[in-house]
Design a protein around this motif. Structure first.
Motif, short mmCIF file in Angstrom:
data_model
loop_
_atom_site.label_atom_id
_atom_site.label_comp_id
_atom_site.label_asym_id
_atom_site.label_seq_id
_atom_site.Cartn_x
_atom_site.Cartn_y
_atom_site.Cartn_z
N MET A 87 0.84 -1.18 0.00
CA MET A 87 0.00 0.00 0.00
C MET A 87 0.88 1.25 0.00
SD MET A 87 -3.08 0.97 2.63
CE MET A 87 -2.02 0.97 4.06
N THR A 88 0.62 2.18 -0.91
CA THR A 88 1.43 3.39 -1.04
C THR A 88 0.91 4.48 -0.11
OG1 THR A 88 0.07 4.36 -2.79
CG2 THR A 88 1.80 2.81 -3.46
N ASP A 93 -2.32 5.71 -1.42
CA ASP A 93 -3.44 4.85 -1.03
C ASP A 93 -3.88 5.15 0.40
OD1 ASP A 93 -3.51 3.52 -3.46
OD2 ASP A 93 -2.14 1.95 -2.78
N THR A 94 -2.90 5.24 1.30
CA THR A 94 -3.21 5.50 2.71
C THR A 94 -3.97 6.79 2.88
OG1 THR A 94 -1.23 4.29 3.42
CG2 THR A 94 -2.20 5.82 5.00
N TRP A 97 -7.58 6.30 1.57
CA TRP A 97 -8.46 5.51 2.45
C TRP A 97 -8.80 6.29 3.72
CZ3 TRP A 97 -9.41 3.45 -1.58
CH2 TRP A 97 -8.62 2.56 -2.29
N THR A 114 -13.18 -0.42 -6.77
CA THR A 114 -13.50 0.14 -5.45
C THR A 114 -14.99 0.39 -5.37
OG1 THR A 114 -11.33 1.24 -5.47
CG2 THR A 114 -12.90 1.94 -3.78
N ARG A 158 -11.81 -2.52 -1.76
CA ARG A 158 -10.91 -2.38 -2.91
C ARG A 158 -10.42 -3.76 -3.32
NH1 ARG A 158 -8.85 1.03 -7.03
NH2 ARG A 158 -6.61 0.75 -7.25
#
Length: 269
Positions: A1-2, A5-6, A9, A87, A115
Motif C-alpha cells: 500500500m502506497t 493509497d493510505t 483511504w 473500489t 478495494r
C-alpha cells in the motif's frame, strides 16, 4: 500500500464516518415510532421505512462524493456494474433491523469501502449507544476515538463466545469446557465489533451472511488484531457475483483454532 493509497483511504474513512452518523440520526427519527414494515426473502427478513430512509441518506452523500465508486447495499437493487469497479461502497443502513423494530439498542449503521475484494476503510455506528467503530487498512481500530484490541484471555480460562447452543453441543467436551456462551447479539456486525473490542473472545457466523453484514466489521476486527475466516482459515472476499458467505468464525488469534475445530466437526458427532 502506497502513501497515496493510505491518504485516500483515510479520506474515505472520514467521509463514511460522517455519512454513518448522519444516517444513524435519520434512523433514530424512526426508532420506537412503529415505522412501516415490509417482508423480504420469502417473509424471513423485515425491512422498515427506517432502513430505506437511512439508505437514501447514505446514497445521497456517498455517491455524490465518490461517483466513480461502485455501490452494494442491502436495501438497493443490485447492479451488476459494481463487478467492474475496483473500489465500491458496501452498505447496511441498519444491521439488526429486528432489534431496531423491537426497541433494542444493539443495531448499527455499517459502511465499508472495499478495494479489489477486501475492505480498506470501515465504520460501524450504533446511534442509541453513541458508539463509533472505525478502521483503515494498515492502521489500528478505534472505538469513539480510542484504540481497541481483541481479548488476550488465557487459554486455560473459559472464553466468552457468541455461539448458538445447538452448534456448541457438537463441540468435543475438551473444547466445550473452555467456552462460556453469551446472550444472543442480534446485529452480526456489532457482534463482530464486540470481538474487536475484547468484550467477547469470538463468535460463529452461520452460513448465508452477506457482504453488507461483514465488510466493515471484518476490517475493524482485523485492525484490532483478530480474524474473520472460513473453516479453511481463509478471509472472505467481497464484491463477487455471489454476495452470500458460508460458515465463518471471528475470534482473537489464540481462540480461533479451537473455534474452527469445534465448528468443523459434523453436527451431532
Amino acid at each position: 500500500m502506497t502513501d497515496v493509497d493510505t491518504a485516500l483511504w483515510r479520506s474515505d474513512l472520514e467521509l463514511i464516518a460522517d455519512a454513518a452518523r448522519k444516517a444513524g440520526k435519520v434512523a433514530l427519527g424512526y426508532f420506537n415510532q412503529s415505522p412501516e414494515v415490509w417482508w423480504k426473502n420469502e417473509g424471513r427478513s423485515p425491512v422498515s421505512a427506517a432502513d430505506f430512509a437511512a439508505n437514501r441518506k447514505l446514497e445521497s452523500i456517498l455517491r455524490a462524493a465518490r461517483p466513480d465508486y461502485g455501490w452494494l447495499s442491502e436495501e438497493t437493487d443490485d447492479d451488476a456494474a459494481r463487478l467492474s469497479r475496483e473500489t465500491l461502497f458496501i452498505i447496511d443502513p441498519i444491521d439488526g433491523t429486528r432489534a431496531f423494530l423491537a426497541g433494542q439498542d444493539l443495531w448499527c449503521v455499517s459502511v465499508a469501502v472495499v478495494r479489489r475484494g477486501r475492505p480498506v476503510a470501515g465504520v460501524l455506528y450504533a446511534p442509541v449507544l453513541e458508539e463509533l467503530y472505525e478502521a483503515v487498512e494498515g492502521g489500528v481500530a478505534f472505538k469513539n476515538g480510542r484504540p481497541i484490541v481483541v481479548s488476550t484471555t488465557a487459554l486455560d480460562t473459559p472464553g466468552r463466545f457468541a455461539i448458538a447452543e445447538d452448534v456448541l453441543k457438537a463441540f468435543p467436551d475438551a473444547l466445550k469446557n473452555r467456552i462460556e456462551r453469551v446472550r444472543h447479539v442480534p446485529s452480526l456486525a456489532y457482534r463482530i465489533a464486540m470481538v474487536a473490542d475484547g468484550r467477547i473472545d469470538g463468535t460463529f457466523v452461520k452460513h448465508n451472511s452477506h457482504d453488507w453484514d461483514l465488510a466493515a466489521a471484518d476490517l475493524i476486527l482485523e485492525c484490532a488484531g483478530g480474524q474473520l475466516v472460513d473453516l479453511q482459515g481463509n478471509a472472505p472476499l467481497y464484491n463477487r457475483e455471489q454476495v452470500s458467505h458460508g460458515e465463518l468464525c471471528a475470534a482473537a488469534p489464540a481462540r480461533l483454532a479451537d473455534l474452527i475445530t469445534g465448528i468443523g466437526r459434523p453436527r451431532g458427532s
